[in-house]
Scaffold this motif. Structure first.
Motif, PDB file in Angstrom:
ATOM      1  N   UNK A  95      -0.892 -12.904   1.586  1.00 21.13           N
ATOM      2  CA  UNK A  95      -0.174 -12.551   0.368  1.00 21.13           C
ATOM      3  C   UNK A  95       0.877 -11.480   0.648  1.00 21.13           C
ATOM      4  N   UNK A  96       2.007 -11.622   0.004  1.00 23.33           N
ATOM      5  CA  UNK A  96       3.047 -10.613   0.156  1.00 23.33           C
ATOM      6  C   UNK A  96       3.245  -9.879  -1.171  1.00 23.33           C
ATOM      7  N   UNK A  97       3.885  -8.739  -1.075  1.00 21.65           N
ATOM      8  CA  UNK A  97       4.149  -7.935  -2.259  1.00 21.65           C
ATOM      9  C   UNK A  97       5.650  -7.719  -2.381  1.00 21.65           C
ATOM     10  N   UNK A  98       6.151  -7.812  -3.613  1.00 22.01           N
ATOM     11  CA  UNK A  98       7.577  -7.614  -3.835  1.00 22.01           C
ATOM     12  C   UNK A  98       7.787  -6.466  -4.802  1.00 22.01           C
ATOM     13  N   UNK A  99       8.960  -5.836  -4.697  1.00 28.30           N
ATOM     14  CA  UNK A  99       9.268  -4.728  -5.591  1.00 28.30           C
ATOM     15  C   UNK A  99       9.689  -5.259  -6.958  1.00 28.30           C
ATOM     16  N   UNK A 100       9.289  -4.528  -8.014  1.00 28.74           N
ATOM     17  CA  UNK A 100       9.714  -4.921  -9.363  1.00 28.74           C
ATOM     18  C   UNK A 100      11.223  -4.773  -9.547  1.00 28.74           C
ATOM     19  N   UNK A 136      -0.605   0.034  -4.603  1.00 29.77           N
ATOM     20  CA  UNK A 136      -1.498  -1.131  -4.749  1.00 29.77           C
ATOM     21  C   UNK A 136      -2.838  -0.923  -4.041  1.00 29.77           C
ATOM     22  N   UNK A 137      -2.858   0.016  -3.084  1.00 30.66           N
ATOM     23  CA  UNK A 137      -4.122   0.336  -2.409  1.00 30.66           C
ATOM     24  C   UNK A 137      -5.096   0.992  -3.353  1.00 30.66           C
ATOM     25  N   UNK A 171      -5.447  -8.322   0.193  1.00 25.06           N
ATOM     26  CA  UNK A 171      -5.156  -7.620   1.451  1.00 25.06           C
ATOM     27  C   UNK A 171      -5.432  -8.551   2.624  1.00 25.06           C
ATOM     28  N   UNK A 172      -4.714  -9.684   2.676  1.00 23.31           N
ATOM     29  CA  UNK A 172      -5.088 -10.692   3.667  1.00 23.31           C
ATOM     30  C   UNK A 172      -4.514 -10.409   5.049  1.00 23.31           C
ATOM     31  N   UNK A 173      -3.778  -9.310   5.210  1.00 23.31           N
ATOM     32  CA  UNK A 173      -3.378  -8.947   6.575  1.00 23.31           C
ATOM     33  C   UNK A 173      -4.418  -8.042   7.250  1.00 23.31           C
ATOM     34  N   UNK A 174      -5.442  -7.638   6.525  1.00 25.00           N
ATOM     35  CA  UNK A 174      -6.547  -6.884   7.131  1.00 25.00           C
ATOM     36  C   UNK A 174      -7.540  -7.878   7.750  1.00 25.00           C
ATOM     37  N   UNK A 175      -8.084  -7.535   8.917  1.00 25.08           N
ATOM     38  CA  UNK A 175      -9.139  -8.388   9.476  1.00 25.08           C
ATOM     39  C   UNK A 175     -10.397  -8.204   8.625  1.00 25.08           C
ATOM     40  N   UNK A 176     -11.284  -9.191   8.700  1.00 24.27           N
ATOM     41  CA  UNK A 176     -12.534  -9.095   7.938  1.00 24.27           C
ATOM     42  C   UNK A 176     -13.289  -7.828   8.324  1.00 24.27           C
ATOM     43  N   UNK A 181       0.698  -6.290   2.554  1.00 15.55           N
ATOM     44  CA  UNK A 181      -0.193  -5.362   1.836  1.00 15.55           C
ATOM     45  C   UNK A 181      -0.242  -4.016   2.556  1.00 15.55           C
ATOM     46  N   UNK A 182      -0.409  -4.049   3.874  1.00 15.70           N
ATOM     47  CA  UNK A 182      -0.573  -2.775   4.590  1.00 15.70           C
ATOM     48  C   UNK A 182       0.708  -1.940   4.510  1.00 15.70           C
TER      49      UNK A 182
END
Ligand code: PLP
Length: 495
Positions: free
Chosen positions: A1-6, A229-230, A62-67, A15-16
């Motif tokens: 997932x990616x995050x974009x600025x409003x 977002x964290x 946060x799908x760029x974090x490893x499990x 995410x990170x």
């Protein structure tokens, strides 16, 4: 997932990266750029522990974090620092449920997110090979500051500076902050209100010259406010967990709509409920409960957001806010993620102090109901709940609970209701004791907390024991305009 600025659709990060930055450098807030469809099998989810639910929800965002990394963050956050294994217990009071989010180290709901944010931030920095020192700047209406410091104290590679409105927080809240331990923590009382402090923190974040000056020394800003977002995403967890618990105990059936009544300030808590709904959680209505600062209530009724009004100090200080930062995110979604329209409204807010939603509010904010409770209604509700059910609630929860009663009187809600209970009565003893009829004029802090204890509250929480004879270690005071110099002095060591 990616995050974009409003505020800039081309500003897209992982995410990170969003967690390290806090706020987008264009002044916007990061929001999820997609909403994945996920399967919700309540037969399975109902048996999840809080930690398992935390992994289920956070791994979506946060799908760029490893499990392993994400689970390590979760385990470090939600442990015996909370005084109950379930982390976020539910109490049934009359026909309604109270979701107790105050069992963490600072006895307010901010702990649910701020216990994990430092761990997410450290991992995010590692993942991005970022070796900068991270300087957390936080404006607080009382609870965020302490909860953020409790999370970041002595975390290597971080410093945290907290600004609170002088005279605008409860005496217990102030004591919790000025006795904070940790060489990397700094607390400053501001001669101004919360909005003044929050606006100046945002200005410092967006001050390019200042950012460059700090970057030259290997320092970068980040935010522990719910603009990050964290902090926001971990709050989605308890909406899922609550739903699962109610299914488990057969209070509701899987699929039933569940209403949440949320005492609202910066719009972070309630927005997390909306994000849950976007992922398919069966949320009925999200009730946005305001105190006498009725900016959001008025918006839901008129479509006009107008901060040109007196700032009122209430017995629910963590909701004394005229500019709700996270409302920008909701506005953006209500506008169909339209950056241009959002930027225009934010520019109106900046120049005129108000804006008008350009379409039908009832249509575009159909997930919400705005309600409010004034000071008298809040006190009466604290008294009513205690007299009828022997259950003591704090003034923030009192605002939500009173709002729920008003909506019930209007038959405005269908289905089961959860009041989100955001602070322990121990944190606001003066207001709570007064509401239940005690005369506390001559009470000092010790007498106040003892007064709460006599009402079946069990042992003192750790947070209260800690401050009872702690020494004051912070005494900085600043004007709003002096905040910048102070930050430079603290961070660049000429203080
Ligand atoms: C912060 C806070 C709120 C408001 O939450 P938002 O996410 O800012 O809307 C309500 N109650 C308490 C006790 C708080 O600390």
């Amino acid at each position: 997932m990616q995050f974009k600025s409003t505020r800039n659709a081309d500003n897209i990060v992982t995410a990170s990266q969003a967690i390290i930055q806090g706020l987008a450098t264009d002044g916007g807030l990061y929001v999820p750029s997609t909403w994945p469809e996920i399967e919700l099998d309540w037969d399975v989810l109902k048996d999840y522990s809080y930690q398992e639910m935390a992994y289920f929800v956070m791994s979506i965002f946060f799908d760029d974090f490893s499990e392993a990394d994400l689970k390590a963050c979760i385990d470090a956050a939600y442990d015996e620092k909370f005084d109950t294994d379930v982390i976020a217990p539910l109490a049934k009071v009359g026909d309604d449920y109270y979701l107790e989010l105050f069992h963490g180290p600072t006895i307010a709901f901010k702990d649910l997110a701020l216990q994990i944010l430092p761990h997410l931030m450290k991992k995010s920095a590692e993942m991005n090979n970022n070796t900068n020192e991270i300087a957390i700047l936080t404006a607080t209406s009382g609870d965020t500051g302490k909860a953020a410091m409790a999370g970041f104290a002595d975390v290597p590679g971080t410093k945290i500076i907290v600004f609170y409105p002088q005279g605008g927080v409860s005496s217990i809240q102030e004591k919790q902050m000025v006795t904070q331990k940790g060489d990397n923590t700094f607390v400053v009382a501001i001669e101004g209100n919360f909005d003044d402090a929050q606006t100046e923190v945002k200005n410092l974040f967006n001050d390019e010259a200042l950012r460059a000056q700090l970057a030259a020394e290997g320092i970068q800003f980040s935010s522990a406010n719910s603009m990050n977002i964290g902090r926001l995403i971990p709050q989605v967890v308890y909406y899922f967990y609550t739903y699962a618990q109610l299914v488990k105990f057969e209070e509701i059936q899987a699929g039933d709509a569940l209403n949440f009544v949320v005492p609202t300030g910066n719009f972070g808590d309630i927005l997390a409920g909306y994000y849950g709904k976007r992922l398919g959680l069966p949320v009925g209505k999200l009730v946005c409960a305001s105190n006498d600062n009725t900016v959001l209530y008025d918006f839901f009724n008129t479509g006009v957001y107008d901060k040109n009004r007196p700032f009122k100090l209430t017995i629910s200080p963590s909701m004394d806010i005229l500019v709700s930062s996270n409302f920008e995110r909701m506005l953006f979604h209500a506008l169909g993620d339209d950056t241009d329209q959002l930027v225009a409204l934010m520019s109106d807010l900046n120049t005129k102090g108000s804006y008008t939603f350009p379409a039908s509010v009832s249509e575009h904010f159909a997930d919400y109901i705005g309600e409010y409770a004034d000071e008298d209604e809040t006190k009466t509700e604290i008294n009513r709940v205690f007299s009828n059910y022997d259950y003591l609630i704090d003034p923030h929860t009192g605002v939500a609970s009173a709002s729920l009663q008003k909506l019930k009187d209007k038959n405005a809600l269908e289905g089961a209701n959860v009041v989100v209970s955001t602070a322990s009565p121990y944190k606001f003893p003066q207001a709570v004791l007064t509401a239940v009829g005690e005369d506390v004029t001559d009470y000092d802090d010790d007498a106040l907390v003892a007064g709460i204890k006599q009402f079946n509250q069990g042992e003192y929480p750790n947070a209260i024991n800690e401050i009872r004879d702690a020494e004051v270690s912070h005494n900085r005071v600043s004007t709003v305009t002096g905040m910048k110099d102070l930050v430079v002095n603290i961070l660049l060591g000429d203080a």
